[in-house]
Design a protein around this motif. Structure first.
Motif, PDB file in Angstrom:
ATOM      1  N   PRO A 147      -8.077  -9.152  -1.152  1.00  9.49           N
ATOM      2  CA  PRO A 147      -7.667  -9.834  -2.662  1.00  9.49           C
ATOM      3  C   PRO A 147      -6.084  -9.414  -2.699  1.00  9.49           C
ATOM      4  N   ARG A 148      -5.709 -10.412  -3.585  1.00  8.50           N
ATOM      5  CA  ARG A 148      -4.332 -10.585  -4.127  1.00  8.50           C
ATOM      6  C   ARG A 148      -3.772  -9.132  -4.864  1.00  8.50           C
ATOM      7  N   LYS A 149      -4.839  -8.984  -5.960  1.00 13.53           N
ATOM      8  CA  LYS A 149      -4.499  -8.036  -7.121  1.00 13.53           C
ATOM      9  C   LYS A 149      -4.488  -6.490  -6.476  1.00 13.53           C
ATOM     10  N   LEU A 157     -10.591  -1.559   0.144  1.00 16.42           N
ATOM     11  CA  LEU A 157      -9.824  -0.763   1.052  1.00 16.42           C
ATOM     12  C   LEU A 157     -10.810   0.746   1.118  1.00 16.42           C
ATOM     13  N   GLU A 158     -11.108   0.964  -0.453  1.00 14.79           N
ATOM     14  CA  GLU A 158     -11.885   2.239  -0.351  1.00 14.79           C
ATOM     15  C   GLU A 158     -13.225   2.444   0.199  1.00 14.79           C
ATOM     16  N   ARG A 159     -13.754   1.051   0.165  1.00 17.14           N
ATOM     17  CA  ARG A 159     -15.266   0.722   0.735  1.00 17.14           C
ATOM     18  C   ARG A 159     -15.095   0.882   2.354  1.00 17.14           C
ATOM     19  N   MET A 160     -13.978   0.594   2.755  1.00 14.01           N
ATOM     20  CA  MET A 160     -13.984   0.931   4.382  1.00 14.01           C
ATOM     21  C   MET A 160     -13.205   2.310   4.978  1.00 14.01           C
ATOM     22  N   LYS A 161     -12.980   3.129   3.623  1.00 13.03           N
ATOM     23  CA  LYS A 161     -12.164   4.169   4.182  1.00 13.03           C
ATOM     24  C   LYS A 161     -13.235   5.229   5.251  1.00 13.03           C
ATOM     25  N   SER A 162     -14.358   5.149   5.209  1.00 15.14           N
ATOM     26  CA  SER A 162     -15.138   6.181   6.057  1.00 15.14           C
ATOM     27  C   SER A 162     -15.385   5.472   7.469  1.00 15.14           C
ATOM     28  N   LEU A 163     -15.125   4.241   7.483  1.00 14.81           N
ATOM     29  CA  LEU A 163     -15.620   3.486   8.696  1.00 14.81           C
ATOM     30  C   LEU A 163     -14.761   3.786   9.967  1.00 14.81           C
ATOM     31  N   THR A 164     -15.644   4.055  11.072  1.00 13.33           N
ATOM     32  CA  THR A 164     -15.159   4.425  12.490  1.00 13.33           C
ATOM     33  C   THR A 164     -14.477   3.336  13.086  1.00 13.33           C
ATOM     34  N   THR A 166     -12.345   0.014  14.144  1.00 17.18           N
ATOM     35  CA  THR A 166     -11.205  -0.571  13.912  1.00 17.18           C
ATOM     36  C   THR A 166     -11.165  -1.675  13.105  1.00 17.18           C
ATOM     37  N   LEU A 167     -10.239  -1.834  12.028  1.00 15.73           N
ATOM     38  CA  LEU A 167     -10.247  -2.736  10.997  1.00 15.73           C
ATOM     39  C   LEU A 167      -9.124  -4.043  11.271  1.00 15.73           C
ATOM     40  N   LEU A 168      -9.570  -5.138  10.867  1.00 11.56           N
ATOM     41  CA  LEU A 168      -8.907  -6.196  11.087  1.00 11.56           C
ATOM     42  C   LEU A 168      -8.542  -7.090   9.939  1.00 11.56           C
ATOM     43  N   PHE A 169      -7.348  -7.409   9.562  1.00 11.80           N
ATOM     44  CA  PHE A 169      -6.965  -8.103   8.249  1.00 11.80           C
ATOM     45  C   PHE A 169      -5.857  -9.338   8.767  1.00 11.80           C
ATOM     46  N   TYR A 170      -5.999 -10.231   7.955  1.00  7.33           N
ATOM     47  CA  TYR A 170      -4.935 -11.263   7.844  1.00  7.33           C
ATOM     48  C   TYR A 170      -3.848 -11.040   6.792  1.00  7.33           C
ATOM     49  N   ARG A 175       3.137 -11.020   1.292  1.00  2.93           N
ATOM     50  CA  ARG A 175       2.316  -9.989   0.739  1.00  2.93           C
ATOM     51  C   ARG A 175       2.117  -8.644   1.751  1.00  2.93           C
ATOM     52  N   LEU A 176       2.651  -8.705   2.834  1.00  4.41           N
ATOM     53  CA  LEU A 176       2.727  -7.864   3.855  1.00  4.41           C
ATOM     54  C   LEU A 176       2.857  -6.317   3.487  1.00  4.41           C
ATOM     55  N   LYS A 177       4.221  -6.354   2.628  1.00  9.81           N
ATOM     56  CA  LYS A 177       4.788  -4.708   2.381  1.00  9.81           C
ATOM     57  C   LYS A 177       3.715  -4.270   1.308  1.00  9.81           C
ATOM     58  N   GLU A 178       3.198  -5.069   0.257  1.00 10.33           N
ATOM     59  CA  GLU A 178       2.180  -4.510  -0.637  1.00 10.33           C
ATOM     60  C   GLU A 178       1.047  -3.994   0.181  1.00 10.33           C
ATOM     61  N   THR A 179       0.427  -4.926   1.137  1.00 10.90           N
ATOM     62  CA  THR A 179      -0.920  -4.646   1.729  1.00 10.90           C
ATOM     63  C   THR A 179      -0.802  -3.479   2.598  1.00 10.90           C
ATOM     64  N   VAL A 180       0.426  -3.445   3.444  1.00  8.31           N
ATOM     65  CA  VAL A 180       0.443  -2.247   4.194  1.00  8.31           C
ATOM     66  C   VAL A 180       0.589  -0.855   3.379  1.00  8.31           C
ATOM     67  N   SER A 181       1.065  -1.134   2.130  1.00  4.76           N
ATOM     68  CA  SER A 181       1.258   0.322   1.467  1.00  4.76           C
ATOM     69  C   SER A 181       0.062   0.606   1.010  1.00  4.76           C
ATOM     70  N   ALA A 182      -0.808  -0.175   0.459  1.00  5.63           N
ATOM     71  CA  ALA A 182      -2.170  -0.164  -0.059  1.00  5.63           C
ATOM     72  C   ALA A 182      -3.155   0.602   1.099  1.00  5.63           C
ATOM     73  N   ILE A 183      -3.020   0.040   2.242  1.00  2.00           N
ATOM     74  CA  ILE A 183      -3.842   0.756   3.446  1.00  2.00           C
ATOM     75  C   ILE A 183      -3.344   2.242   3.340  1.00  2.00           C
ATOM     76  N   HIS A 184      -1.870   2.258   3.209  1.00  2.00           N
ATOM     77  CA  HIS A 184      -1.494   3.881   3.744  1.00  2.00           C
ATOM     78  C   HIS A 184      -1.966   4.705   2.445  1.00  2.00           C
ATOM     79  N   GLU A 185      -1.939   4.193   1.154  1.00  2.00           N
ATOM     80  CA  GLU A 185      -2.295   4.696  -0.131  1.00  2.00           C
ATOM     81  C   GLU A 185      -3.712   4.999   0.198  1.00  2.00           C
ATOM     82  N   GLN A 186      -4.699   4.263   0.542  1.00  2.00           N
ATOM     83  CA  GLN A 186      -6.045   4.362   0.574  1.00  2.00           C
ATOM     84  C   GLN A 186      -6.643   4.760   1.803  1.00  2.00           C
ATOM     85  N   LEU A 187      -6.141   4.625   2.935  1.00  2.00           N
ATOM     86  CA  LEU A 187      -6.601   5.205   4.232  1.00  2.00           C
ATOM     87  C   LEU A 187      -5.972   6.237   4.925  1.00  2.00           C
TER      88      LEU A 187
END
Length: 291
Positions: A147-149, A157-164, A166-170, A175-187
């Motif tokens: 999602p954009r927001k 990302l929180e829903r996927m935090k405990s999944l073992t 490999t995760l794939l996103f487009y 928006r790449l910087k914000e998304t990678v930052s969110a992945i870092h924050e949550q995962l």
């Protein structure tokens, strides 16, 4: 229950799902070219884009648009033509139709009307990125675009935090910087691979920890569409009984403890942080954003 014998003779037409190159035109298959040449009609996400492909391979089949904004009205027209015996090739701008592109609804409608659906194998950016990432391929989850927001992005990302897996996103370059930052924050600081310009002359893989990738992003002029491949969780998944709260958002989880156990928000946040194996600060921030 329905059974489809894809190549049995039928009075109805066939809906062909035809992948197209994601960058390198040499990735088109002989079978795809044959179907595009012989179909009664080609339904394309963007007729201007597909016209370039057809011109390159000297294919003269008629084109019609079928995309996110006209899929209901145009879908009905195409379904009628399939019912009347015409075979239609469905293509997106690049890759496999139905994967983060229009196509799913038409497949569903055709199946409901017992119209054969034949899917051709072909180019797909996510699978290329996965295999090229060097991360485990035995189990993976393809999500597509987050999602954009930011709030919605973090929640997914929180829903996927405990999944073992490999995760794939487009993701798009702006928006790449914000998304990678969110992945870092949550995962957390997992291994991550960025793949861009796949199959093209400037194809590139950037592999490293998320913190290293974030530094690279800061120093790079971002161009091209990106595939993001993220290492799965190394934690052993908890039992379903222990994950009774898995269907709840952070806000709902905290509210549950406040209501059911009469805890203060501070105490409830502490318990939620333990349940979810999250820093208390993250639970606190998420709780107060969602309030």
């Amino acid at each position: 229950m329905k059974s489809q014998k894809s190549f049995e003779s039928t009075e109805k037409g066939t809906a062909y799902i035809v992948p197209t190159p994601i960058g390198n035109l040499e990735d088109i298959t002989y079978r795809a070219l044959k179907v595009l040449q012989s179909a009664s009609l080609i339904a394309a996400e963007d007729t201007r884009n597909t016209k370039k492909l057809l011109t390159h391979f000297e294919i003269t089949t008629s084109l019609i648009s079928y995309h996110e904004h006209n899929k209901e009205s145009r879908g009905e027209q195409l379904l009628n033509r399939l019912e009347n015996g015409e075979s239609i090739a469905f293509v997106s701008d690049a890759g496999m139709p139905g994967i983060s592109d229009p196509g799913y609804e038409m497949v569903q409608s055709a199946i409901a009307e017992s119209i054969p659906v034949v899917v051709l194998p072909g180019a797909n950016a996510a699978l290329c990125a996965l295999v090229g990432s060097g991360l485990p391929t035995s189990e993976f989850l393809f999500y597509g675009f987050l999602p954009r927001k930011k709030k919605d992005k973090l929640k997914e990302l929180e829903r996927m935090k405990s999944l073992t897996a490999t995760l794939l996103f487009y993701e798009s370059p702006h928006r790449l910087k914000e998304t990678v930052s969110a992945i870092h924050e949550q995962l957390g600081d997992r291994q991550l691979t960025l793949a861009r310009e796949l199959t093209k002359r400037f194809e590139e893989y950037i592999r490293g920890s998320i913190s290293e990738i974030m530094e690279w992003i800061e120093q790079t002029q971002l161009k091209g569409e990106f595939c993001i491949v993220v290492e799965g969780s190394e934690d052993t998944p908890l039992s379903q009984e222990a994950l009774w709260w898995s269907h709840l958002s952070v806000l709902e989880h905290v509210t549950h403890y406040m209501g059911e156990e009469n805890l203060s928000s501070k105490e409830a946040i502490k318990k939620v942080a333990i349940d979810r194996q999250m820093p208390k600060r993250e639970v606190y921030q998420t709780y107060h954003i969602d309030e």
